[in-house]
Design a protein around this motif. Structure first.
Motif, PDB file in Angstrom:
ATOM      1  N   GLU A 149       0.835  -1.212   0.000  1.00 42.17           N
ATOM      2  CA  GLU A 149       0.000   0.000   0.000  1.00 42.17           C
ATOM      3  C   GLU A 149       0.864   1.254   0.000  1.00 42.17           C
ATOM      4  O   GLU A 149       0.416   2.322  -0.400  1.00 42.17           O
ATOM      5  N   ILE A 150       2.091   1.129   0.518  1.00 40.88           N
ATOM      6  CA  ILE A 150       3.044   2.234   0.421  1.00 40.88           C
ATOM      7  C   ILE A 150       3.896   1.969  -0.815  1.00 40.88           C
ATOM      8  O   ILE A 150       4.561   0.933  -0.904  1.00 40.88           O
ATOM      9  N   GLU A 151       3.814   2.893  -1.758  1.00 40.94           N
ATOM     10  CA  GLU A 151       4.468   2.686  -3.048  1.00 40.94           C
ATOM     11  C   GLU A 151       5.455   3.813  -3.329  1.00 40.94           C
ATOM     12  O   GLU A 151       5.498   4.810  -2.617  1.00 40.94           O
ATOM     13  N   LEU A 175      -1.620  11.304  -1.158  1.00 39.66           N
ATOM     14  CA  LEU A 175      -1.033  11.405   0.181  1.00 39.66           C
ATOM     15  C   LEU A 175       0.409  10.918   0.116  1.00 39.66           C
ATOM     16  O   LEU A 175       0.670   9.758  -0.201  1.00 39.66           O
ATOM     17  N   PHE A 176       1.345  11.831   0.395  1.00 44.64           N
ATOM     18  CA  PHE A 176       2.764  11.501   0.334  1.00 44.64           C
ATOM     19  C   PHE A 176       3.303  11.226   1.730  1.00 44.64           C
ATOM     20  O   PHE A 176       2.864  11.830   2.706  1.00 44.64           O
ATOM     21  N   ARG A 188      10.473   8.489  -4.157  1.00 45.30           N
ATOM     22  CA  ARG A 188       9.703   9.046  -3.044  1.00 45.30           C
ATOM     23  C   ARG A 188       8.476   8.185  -2.749  1.00 45.30           C
ATOM     24  O   ARG A 188       7.821   7.695  -3.667  1.00 45.30           O
ATOM     25  N   LEU A 189       8.188   8.023  -1.453  1.00 46.41           N
ATOM     26  CA  LEU A 189       7.102   7.122  -1.033  1.00 46.41           C
ATOM     27  C   LEU A 189       5.767   7.858  -0.923  1.00 46.41           C
ATOM     28  O   LEU A 189       5.714   9.032  -0.560  1.00 46.41           O
ATOM     29  N   LEU A 190       4.706   7.129  -1.234  1.00 46.52           N
ATOM     30  CA  LEU A 190       3.345   7.678  -1.155  1.00 46.52           C
ATOM     31  C   LEU A 190       2.384   6.524  -0.887  1.00 46.52           C
ATOM     32  O   LEU A 190       2.765   5.353  -0.954  1.00 46.52           O
ATOM     33  N   ARG A 220      -6.710   8.279  -1.311  1.00 45.17           N
ATOM     34  CA  ARG A 220      -6.707   9.562  -2.033  1.00 45.17           C
ATOM     35  C   ARG A 220      -6.915  10.691  -1.030  1.00 45.17           C
ATOM     36  O   ARG A 220      -7.639  10.518  -0.050  1.00 45.17           O
ATOM     37  N   ASN A 221      -6.320  11.824  -1.314  1.00 44.90           N
ATOM     38  CA  ASN A 221      -6.463  12.980  -0.425  1.00 44.90           C
ATOM     39  C   ASN A 221      -7.807  13.666  -0.687  1.00 44.90           C
ATOM     40  O   ASN A 221      -7.855  14.795  -1.168  1.00 44.90           O
ATOM     41  N   ASP A 222      -8.902  12.953  -0.367  1.00 47.53           N
ATOM     42  CA  ASP A 222     -10.256  13.454  -0.627  1.00 47.53           C
ATOM     43  C   ASP A 222     -10.980  13.682   0.693  1.00 47.53           C
ATOM     44  O   ASP A 222     -10.813  12.918   1.629  1.00 47.53           O
ATOM     45  N   ALA A 223     -11.805  14.739   0.753  1.00 43.62           N
ATOM     46  CA  ALA A 223     -12.642  14.941   1.938  1.00 43.62           C
ATOM     47  C   ALA A 223     -13.801  13.944   1.885  1.00 43.62           C
ATOM     48  O   ALA A 223     -14.387  13.732   0.828  1.00 43.62           O
TER      49      ALA A 223
END
Ligand code: 2NL
Length: 370
Positions: A149-151, A175-176, A188-190, A220-223
């Motif tokens: 899940e961390i890629e 989301l980083f 870089r990880l996200l 995802r960086n979603d509200a």
């Protein structure tokens, strides 16, 4: 110090009185001490054992040793003392018996009572739906692949033909992991925003022909609202072989939608765009609420906005640029890929009106799917 029977030299009335008073008060101290059955038995034997019990010792050391003229009185006192001890011992025995009976009664298990039934858990509706989707493709011969899940930026974006300034690479959407600025961009990880990286990893691992489905959690960086959640689930699929065509894609997804929503649903493919497929399409199914008519109970169907169609997933032919990253020869192989949101499919299948219900953990909601 524990009481012992003393030898008597003086057999006068006073001396006898003191000897018997001492013995009696020793007994009264000891009779309250035993806490358990074994302790009580030790106490009883100490006083009543024929060989060397305290009563026997009193008989030997006091009565047998008494001079003739004192025998009568000592005999009487020994008898009295014997009666006292035996009587108190009987009371003590009864007391201990009652206490032990009570303990047994309190501990007894009523084996006629019904057992304690543990509440059984059940598969979560999202996982249940995900397994169902995966099952449809397993039946077509696809294998199942999972990944982290961390890629890295490379697996989530670069190898999927995202240009460096694509809006999805923005923190608005992704989301980083913090503190990665010193690394080259590709390392870089996200948190993965789709399960496509698993398919890239599958192609690195395996040579064509290849048919895989990749189920899993994405971020995802979603509200959060009724249709969005920062954590959701996806099933993506990939088929690479010689001579795979858009017809194969259409036939496969048409079959999958019929398997998931019933054999009467129709599909249609609408032009779209993804960086990793060319051409790309959105797949719509005929509305399962109004049977594709656009009208329900004489009113416009609200589920399909009266169009008769519901947009459900994205797909396309794998972009040749992607093959370049995994060392496949785009002049020799072709393939299709697709991706669907599991919650979206569960919402439609079960008629749920708010995605948050899947994540709030309210058992009254969840147990309906058990
Ligand atoms: C959507 C669209 C899609 C893919 C996912 C994919 C993966 C590789 C190469 C090419 Cl490795 N494509 N995946 C393709 C088309 C659409 O998902 O809307 N998902 C919710």
């Amino acid at each position: 110090m524990a009481y012992t029977v003393p030898k008597l030299i003086d057999f006068s009335a006073n001396s006898l009185q003191k000897a018997f008073d001492d013995a009696k008060s020793a007994f009264e101290n000891e009779v309250v001490a035993p806490k358990s059955e074994p302790e009580w038995k030790l106490f009883r034997d100490r006083w009543l054992a024929r060989k060397n019990g305290i009563l026997t010792q009193a008989n030997d050391l006091w009565l047998k040793a008494a001079p003739k003229e004192a025998k009568r009185e000592v005999g009487q006192r020994v008898n009295e003392f014997k009666q006292f001890v035996e009587q108190e011992m009987a009371k003590s025995r009864e007391f201990h018996q009652a206490a032990s009976n009570l303990a047994v009664a309190l501990e007894r298990v009523d084996i006629t009572l019904p057992g304690i039934r543990r509440p059984l858990g059940a598969e979560h509706p999202v996982i249940k739906t995900m397994n169902e989707i995966v099952g449809v493709f397993r039946n077509l011969g696809y294998s199942v692949e999972e990944g982290p899940e961390i890629e890295t930026d490379y697996y989530n974006f670069e190898s999927l033909n995202f240009p460096p300034n694509h809006p999805a690479r923005d923190t608005q959407d992704t989301l980083f992991i913090a503190g990665q600025e010193s690394k080259p961009l590709r390392d870089r990880l996200l948190l993965r925003t789709h399960t496509s990286p698993v398919q890239i990893r599958s192609m690195e691992k395996m040579k064509p022909p290849l048919r895989v489905v990749c189920p899993g959690k994405v971020h995802r960086n979603d509200a959060p609202d009724a249709t969005h959640s920062p954590i959701f689930h996806q099933v993506e699929g990939l088929a690479v072989d010689t001579n795979i065509t858009f017809c194969d894609l259409k036939g496969t997804l048409d079959h999958a939608m019929k398997a998931l929503f019933g054999s009467s649903v129709k599909t249609r493919f609408y032009p779209s765009f993804f960086p990793f497929t060319e051409p790309s399409a959105d797949v719509q199914i005929s509305c399962i609420f109004c049977d594709g008519t656009g009208t329900r109970d004489g009113a416009p169907c609200r589920n399909c906005k009266a169009t008769g169609w519901i947009e459900l997933l994205g797909c396309g032919m794998v972009d040749p640029n992607v093959y370049g990253f995994v060392d496949y020869d785009p002049t020799k192989v072709s393939g299709f890929a697709f991706g669907m949101g599991v919650e979206r499919i569960a919402i439609l299948k079960y008629g749920v009106d708010d995605i948050q219900l899947f994540f709030n953990g309210d058992v009254r909601f969840l147990e309906q799917f058990a």
